[in-house]
Design an enzyme around this catalytic site. Structure first.
Site, short mmCIF file in Angstrom:
data_model
loop_
_atom_site.label_atom_id
_atom_site.label_comp_id
_atom_site.label_asym_id
_atom_site.label_seq_id
_atom_site.Cartn_x
_atom_site.Cartn_y
_atom_site.Cartn_z
N ASP A 92 0.82 -1.21 0.00
CA ASP A 92 0.00 0.00 0.00
C ASP A 92 0.85 1.26 0.00
OD1 ASP A 92 0.99 -0.33 2.56
OD2 ASP A 92 -0.95 -0.37 3.55
N ASN A 123 -6.40 -2.52 14.69
CA ASN A 123 -7.81 -2.76 14.39
C ASN A 123 -8.00 -3.97 13.47
OD1 ASN A 123 -6.87 -1.84 11.94
ND2 ASN A 123 -8.39 -0.21 11.69
N HIS A 126 -6.48 -4.44 10.57
CA HIS A 126 -6.38 -4.17 9.14
C HIS A 126 -5.18 -4.88 8.50
CE1 HIS A 126 -3.91 -0.11 9.45
NE2 HIS A 126 -3.14 -1.16 9.63
N GLU A 180 -9.22 -1.66 5.82
CA GLU A 180 -9.71 -1.39 7.17
C GLU A 180 -10.95 -2.25 7.44
OE1 GLU A 180 -7.80 0.34 8.94
OE2 GLU A 180 -7.01 2.09 7.89
P1 PGA Z 1 3.11 -1.29 12.33
O1 PGA Z 1 1.84 -1.18 11.40
O2 PGA Z 1 4.00 -2.33 11.72
O3 PGA Z 1 3.74 0.07 12.30
O4 PGA Z 1 2.63 -1.68 13.69
C1 PGA Z 1 1.20 -2.34 10.99
C2 PGA Z 1 -0.11 -1.97 10.38
O5 PGA Z 1 -0.76 -1.03 10.88
O6 PGA Z 1 -0.53 -2.64 9.42
#
Ligand code: PGA
Length: 266
Positions: free
Chosen positions: A91, A162, A164, A169
């Site tokens: 992404d 959350n 995701h 999301e």
């Molecule tokens: P993070 O993010 O590796 O910075 O915890 C993971 C995500 O939100 O997909």
């Protein structure tokens, strides 16, 4: 190395839970910390690249993969050739300039592509600066590029607090393809400090959950106590769009690499 394959009837490949919606639990390996998990993952990935120098990888950004990428860079410095490996990132924010230091493109250049010596013609990431009217075409071209590369051999993932996956999301369709999506408010809040004083973009372009599920193999990494609830929901909770990571239970080759803190609620 102090890691343990958890197979105590609670979590383990093929374990049948009382709830029919959680019939099959994924393979899950617990490490003392992110460093230990990243070390083992890097060792396995390096062996895979040696065996198949044209490996096709799906890659995440964020704090989760940083130690893995550092170890991949060390392997490059020790002589491993990454120049024929193809990578597709999950992404990117939209809109954002690739030169913006919080863009995922800049992150990848900094953490992996440049220091590990990947071939710029084989590193793919959605564009944060594609014009609005060209987004649909851009997303379709991203899917085509994945197919033309022969599909993704190993998709690495992190999980959001959350649940995701990429910028898919809660509520995202499990059959979704690469698309422009809205970011959850919590996702924007978590990124706010690093973007300050400018606001976090409201949208992003992400591989869809359907795109992710087409990878031949999936490696999910989750480290730290703030991921414990999401890990529990993804591994043991009801499968549904409220928790995008539960979609991984529909894939036959998923392995979770978690530290003790992220596994604390299992
Ligand atoms: P993070 O993010 O590796 O910075 O915890 C993971 C995500 O939100 O997909």
């Amino acid at each position: 190395m102090g890691c343990a394959l958890r197979n105590d009837g609670l979590v383990g490949r093929g374990t049948v839970h009382g709830n029919s919606l959680t019939m099959k639990s994924p393979a899950l390996e617990i490490f003392p910390n992110a460093e230990a998990a990243s070390e083992r993952l890097a060792t396995e990935l390096v062996a895979r690249v040696r065996a198949n120098p044209e490996l096709v990888l799906g890659l995440p950004t964020g704090s989760t993969p940083i130690q893995l990428y550092r170890k991949c860079v060390q392997a490059a410095q020790a002589g491993l050739d990454w120049s024929r490996v193809t990578t597709f990132n999950l992404d990117e924010y939209w809109p954002i300039a690739p030169s913006h230091e919080q863009s995922f493109t800049a992150f990848m250049h900094r953490e992996l592509w440049q220091p590990a010596g990947l071939d710029p013609t084989r590193t793919f990431i959605p564009s944060g600066e594609v014009e609005p009217e060209a987004i649909a075409l851009h997303c379709a071209a991203y899917e085509t590029a994945i197919r033309q590369a022969g599909g993704i051999d190993v998709q690495f993932l992190g999980i959001g607090v959350n649940g995701h996956l990429g910028f898919n999301e809660p509520g995202a369709d499990f059959a979704g393809r690469t698309d422009l999506v809205d970011l959850a408010e919590g996702t924007r809040q978590r990124a706010a400090a690093s973007f300050a004083p400018v606001p976090v973009p409201r949208r992003g372009i992400t591989m869809g959950i359907g795109t992710i599920l087409e990878a031949r193999e999936i490696v999910m990494m989750a480290f730290g106590a703030d991921k414990a609830e999401a890990v529990q929901a993804a591994v043991q909770g009801e499968v549904g769009v409220h928790c995008p990571a539960t979609a991984l239970r529909e894939h036959a080759q998923v392995k979770w690499w978690v530290d003790e803190a992220a596994a604390a609620l299992l």
